[in-house]
Design a protein around this motif. Sequence first.
Motif, PDB file in Angstrom:
ATOM      1  N   PHE A   1       7.407  19.221   0.633  1.00 40.22           N
ATOM      2  CA  PHE A   1       7.274  18.163   1.304  1.00 40.22           C
ATOM      3  C   PHE A   1       6.418  16.922   0.881  1.00 40.22           C
ATOM      4  O   PHE A   1       5.340  16.968   0.549  1.00 40.22           O
ATOM      5  CB  PHE A   1       7.093  18.395   2.701  1.00 40.22           C
ATOM      6  CG  PHE A   1       7.197  17.253   3.683  1.00 40.22           C
ATOM      7  CD1 PHE A   1       8.241  16.908   4.240  1.00 40.22           C
ATOM      8  CD2 PHE A   1       5.938  16.464   4.051  1.00 40.22           C
ATOM      9  CE1 PHE A   1       8.274  15.962   5.254  1.00 40.22           C
ATOM     10  CE2 PHE A   1       5.915  15.474   4.894  1.00 40.22           C
ATOM     11  CZ  PHE A   1       7.222  15.291   5.532  1.00 40.22           C
ATOM     12  N   ARG A   2       6.743  15.825   0.634  1.00 37.66           N
ATOM     13  CA  ARG A   2       6.072  14.394   0.561  1.00 37.66           C
ATOM     14  C   ARG A   2       6.673  13.437   1.640  1.00 37.66           C
ATOM     15  O   ARG A   2       7.430  13.258   1.799  1.00 37.66           O
ATOM     16  CB  ARG A   2       6.277  14.145  -0.917  1.00 37.66           C
ATOM     17  CG  ARG A   2       6.382  15.091  -1.860  1.00 37.66           C
ATOM     18  CD  ARG A   2       4.988  15.531  -2.370  1.00 37.66           C
ATOM     19  NE  ARG A   2       4.888  16.302  -3.277  1.00 37.66           N
ATOM     20  CZ  ARG A   2       4.862  17.751  -3.205  1.00 37.66           C
ATOM     21  NH1 ARG A   2       4.743  18.512  -2.076  1.00 37.66           N
ATOM     22  NH2 ARG A   2       5.008  18.648  -4.455  1.00 37.66           N
ATOM     23  N   ASN A   3       5.533  12.463   1.651  1.00 37.10           N
ATOM     24  CA  ASN A   3       5.840  11.560   2.714  1.00 37.10           C
ATOM     25  C   ASN A   3       5.023  10.160   2.131  1.00 37.10           C
ATOM     26  O   ASN A   3       4.211   9.437   2.997  1.00 37.10           O
ATOM     27  CB  ASN A   3       5.299  11.726   4.028  1.00 37.10           C
ATOM     28  CG  ASN A   3       5.939  10.849   5.063  1.00 37.10           C
ATOM     29  OD1 ASN A   3       7.344  10.540   5.111  1.00 37.10           O
ATOM     30  ND2 ASN A   3       5.172  10.327   6.099  1.00 37.10           N
ATOM     31  N   TRP A   4       5.351   9.677   0.985  1.00 36.78           N
ATOM     32  CA  TRP A   4       4.571   8.857   0.269  1.00 36.78           C
ATOM     33  C   TRP A   4       5.143   7.307   1.018  1.00 36.78           C
ATOM     34  O   TRP A   4       5.963   7.148   1.431  1.00 36.78           O
ATOM     35  CB  TRP A   4       5.057   8.688  -1.503  1.00 36.78           C
ATOM     36  CG  TRP A   4       4.689   9.949  -2.169  1.00 36.78           C
ATOM     37  CD1 TRP A   4       5.346  10.736  -2.634  1.00 36.78           C
ATOM     38  CD2 TRP A   4       3.181  10.209  -2.210  1.00 36.78           C
ATOM     39  NE1 TRP A   4       4.718  11.786  -3.286  1.00 36.78           N
ATOM     40  CE2 TRP A   4       3.281  11.293  -3.099  1.00 36.78           C
ATOM     41  CE3 TRP A   4       2.100   9.767  -1.858  1.00 36.78           C
ATOM     42  CZ2 TRP A   4       2.206  12.101  -3.584  1.00 36.78           C
ATOM     43  CZ3 TRP A   4       0.766  10.601  -2.609  1.00 36.78           C
ATOM     44  CH2 TRP A   4       0.865  11.566  -3.166  1.00 36.78           C
ATOM     45  N   LEU A   5       3.929   6.400   0.913  1.00 39.05           N
ATOM     46  CA  LEU A   5       4.293   5.129   1.027  1.00 39.05           C
ATOM     47  C   LEU A   5       5.240   4.594   0.173  1.00 39.05           C
ATOM     48  O   LEU A   5       5.278   4.891  -0.962  1.00 39.05           O
ATOM     49  CB  LEU A   5       3.157   4.367   1.375  1.00 39.05           C
ATOM     50  CG  LEU A   5       3.159   2.880   1.665  1.00 39.05           C
ATOM     51  CD1 LEU A   5       3.507   2.636   3.183  1.00 39.05           C
ATOM     52  CD2 LEU A   5       1.751   2.214   1.471  1.00 39.05           C
ATOM     53  N   SER A   6       6.150   3.535   0.327  1.00 38.85           N
ATOM     54  CA  SER A   6       6.731   3.079  -0.589  1.00 38.85           C
ATOM     55  C   SER A   6       6.218   2.546  -1.850  1.00 38.85           C
ATOM     56  O   SER A   6       5.020   1.846  -1.409  1.00 38.85           O
ATOM     57  CB  SER A   6       7.596   1.713   0.177  1.00 38.85           C
ATOM     58  OG  SER A   6       8.569   1.025  -0.805  1.00 38.85           O
ATOM     59  N   GLY A   7       6.445   2.493  -3.000  1.00 38.66           N
ATOM     60  CA  GLY A   7       5.595   2.038  -4.058  1.00 38.66           C
ATOM     61  C   GLY A   7       4.512   2.959  -4.390  1.00 38.66           C
ATOM     62  O   GLY A   7       4.053   3.071  -5.597  1.00 38.66           O
ATOM     63  N   ARG A   8       4.466   4.539  -3.833  1.00 40.79           N
ATOM     64  CA  ARG A   8       3.552   5.416  -4.150  1.00 40.79           C
ATOM     65  C   ARG A   8       4.269   6.439  -4.692  1.00 40.79           C
ATOM     66  O   ARG A   8       5.649   6.937  -4.256  1.00 40.79           O
ATOM     67  CB  ARG A   8       2.591   5.822  -3.020  1.00 40.79           C
ATOM     68  CG  ARG A   8       1.742   4.417  -2.678  1.00 40.79           C
ATOM     69  CD  ARG A   8       0.644   4.281  -3.666  1.00 40.79           C
ATOM     70  NE  ARG A   8      -0.238   3.139  -3.191  1.00 40.79           N
ATOM     71  CZ  ARG A   8      -1.816   3.316  -3.227  1.00 40.79           C
ATOM     72  NH1 ARG A   8      -2.348   4.379  -3.861  1.00 40.79           N
ATOM     73  NH2 ARG A   8      -2.438   2.101  -2.819  1.00 40.79           N
ATOM     74  N   PRO A   9       3.674   7.626  -5.179  1.00 45.36           N
ATOM     75  CA  PRO A   9       2.418   7.372  -5.740  1.00 45.36           C
ATOM     76  C   PRO A   9       2.181   6.498  -6.826  1.00 45.36           C
ATOM     77  O   PRO A   9       3.143   6.630  -7.668  1.00 45.36           O
ATOM     78  CB  PRO A   9       1.898   8.906  -6.310  1.00 45.36           C
ATOM     79  CG  PRO A   9       3.191   9.580  -6.405  1.00 45.36           C
ATOM     80  CD  PRO A   9       4.144   8.711  -5.524  1.00 45.36           C
ATOM     81  N   SER A  10       1.151   5.720  -6.913  1.00 45.10           N
ATOM     82  CA  SER A  10       0.676   4.897  -8.085  1.00 45.10           C
ATOM     83  C   SER A  10       0.572   5.606  -9.235  1.00 45.10           C
ATOM     84  O   SER A  10      -0.056   6.934  -9.260  1.00 45.10           O
ATOM     85  CB  SER A  10      -0.484   3.972  -7.724  1.00 45.10           C
ATOM     86  OG  SER A  10      -1.697   4.597  -7.841  1.00 45.10           O
ATOM     87  N   THR A  11       0.604   5.288 -10.490  1.00 47.95           N
ATOM     88  CA  THR A  11       0.248   5.641 -11.764  1.00 47.95           C
ATOM     89  C   THR A  11      -1.102   5.352 -12.236  1.00 47.95           C
ATOM     90  O   THR A  11      -1.239   5.705 -13.396  1.00 47.95           O
ATOM     91  CB  THR A  11       1.460   5.255 -12.698  1.00 47.95           C
ATOM     92  OG1 THR A  11       1.348   3.894 -13.074  1.00 47.95           O
ATOM     93  CG2 THR A  11       2.719   5.642 -12.435  1.00 47.95           C
ATOM     94  N   ASP A  12      -1.991   4.669 -11.176  1.00 48.85           N
ATOM     95  CA  ASP A  12      -3.449   4.509 -11.750  1.00 48.85           C
ATOM     96  C   ASP A  12      -4.109   5.700 -12.083  1.00 48.85           C
ATOM     97  O   ASP A  12      -3.876   6.761 -11.397  1.00 48.85           O
ATOM     98  CB  ASP A  12      -4.065   3.903 -10.610  1.00 48.85           C
ATOM     99  CG  ASP A  12      -3.613   2.323 -10.348  1.00 48.85           C
ATOM    100  OD1 ASP A  12      -2.633   1.717 -11.349  1.00 48.85           O
ATOM    101  OD2 ASP A  12      -3.872   1.686  -9.186  1.00 48.85           O
TER     102      ASP A  12
END
Length: 343
Positions: free
Chosen positions: A210-221
Amino acid sequence: METSLYLTLLISGFYTPSSCLHQYHLITNYMNWTDAQSYCRAHYTDLATVDDMEDQNRLITSVSSYNSWFWIGLKKGDSMKWNWSLADRRFYREGETEFRNWDTGTPQNGNCYLMSTAGLWNNTSCDDQHHFICYDGKQGTNITYVLIQENRTWIDAQSYCRQYHTDLVSVRNQTENTEIEKKISLRGLPVWIGLFLDSWRWSDQSDSSFRNWLSGRPSTDQGYNCTLVHSNHYFYYYSKWINHPCDYNCPFICYEALQLKRQVVRVKMTQRDQHLNLRDPAVQDAIVQEIRNKLKEQGLPADTKVTWKKQPDGKVFHKEEEGSPKKEEEEKKMKRMMTKREL
């Protein structure tokens, strides 16, 4: 409602696998991720693990009175692993999470997966935009696969499916692959499915996908290796997850594992009214109430929650063929049982 049914419970069909309920605890001390992990392991079970949307909703409820970002137990690891967006383990039988139908030369680059109109799978960037297929497993719907003809990123498609249906579609076997292929073949465009590739791992070593990332995440920083969730429903990132440097000091959420037991009962029904629609939610609710009453006679608590368990094809009921060995054996069992007690 008069269901016009005779119900017979196959008591020999009981089994009681244990399951784990996550009880969440808000810790308002500000710590980095590693110190938060140590604190949770010393006082509870571990930093919060989230298995599904039910867990997610309980977790957010546990921190709803406190406006902040909170650490949970998800941290970036070193190796990549395939996962399905729909994380409910009860949905999959043995081996079904491993089914794949790769196109030639796949997998290549890209962490999210498409099905072509030929039923073959390809991976591409999760930021690409495509139509997508939702799975709808909600009680009372006759629609299992829902084609959404909007171009969205994989994360946005996932959020849409979870809001309006159940989740992005999982493909567990060749039969389901063929059924979905037929649904999209006339459109001529590939669609997102629920398969994704990532390296994120839970602190307690759970295999929850299960994942519930914000749109655009996870960032690749580089260095953004730990996960935060926000509780303020006034902000667009409410309940969504972001990745962040692990040395940032935040409050956090621990969980305590509570062991529960789930009892599964096979129900055999003889239907007097052949025109009764067993897919009607009102009919199913009436049957559930009848089953609950019979289970109470067998000693289960009055407040026991009873729900339907759908079959792999999305249906609740299967018609049993006359003369089948399984049917004959069950009839023998029932005759023996009925001599002891009338249900």
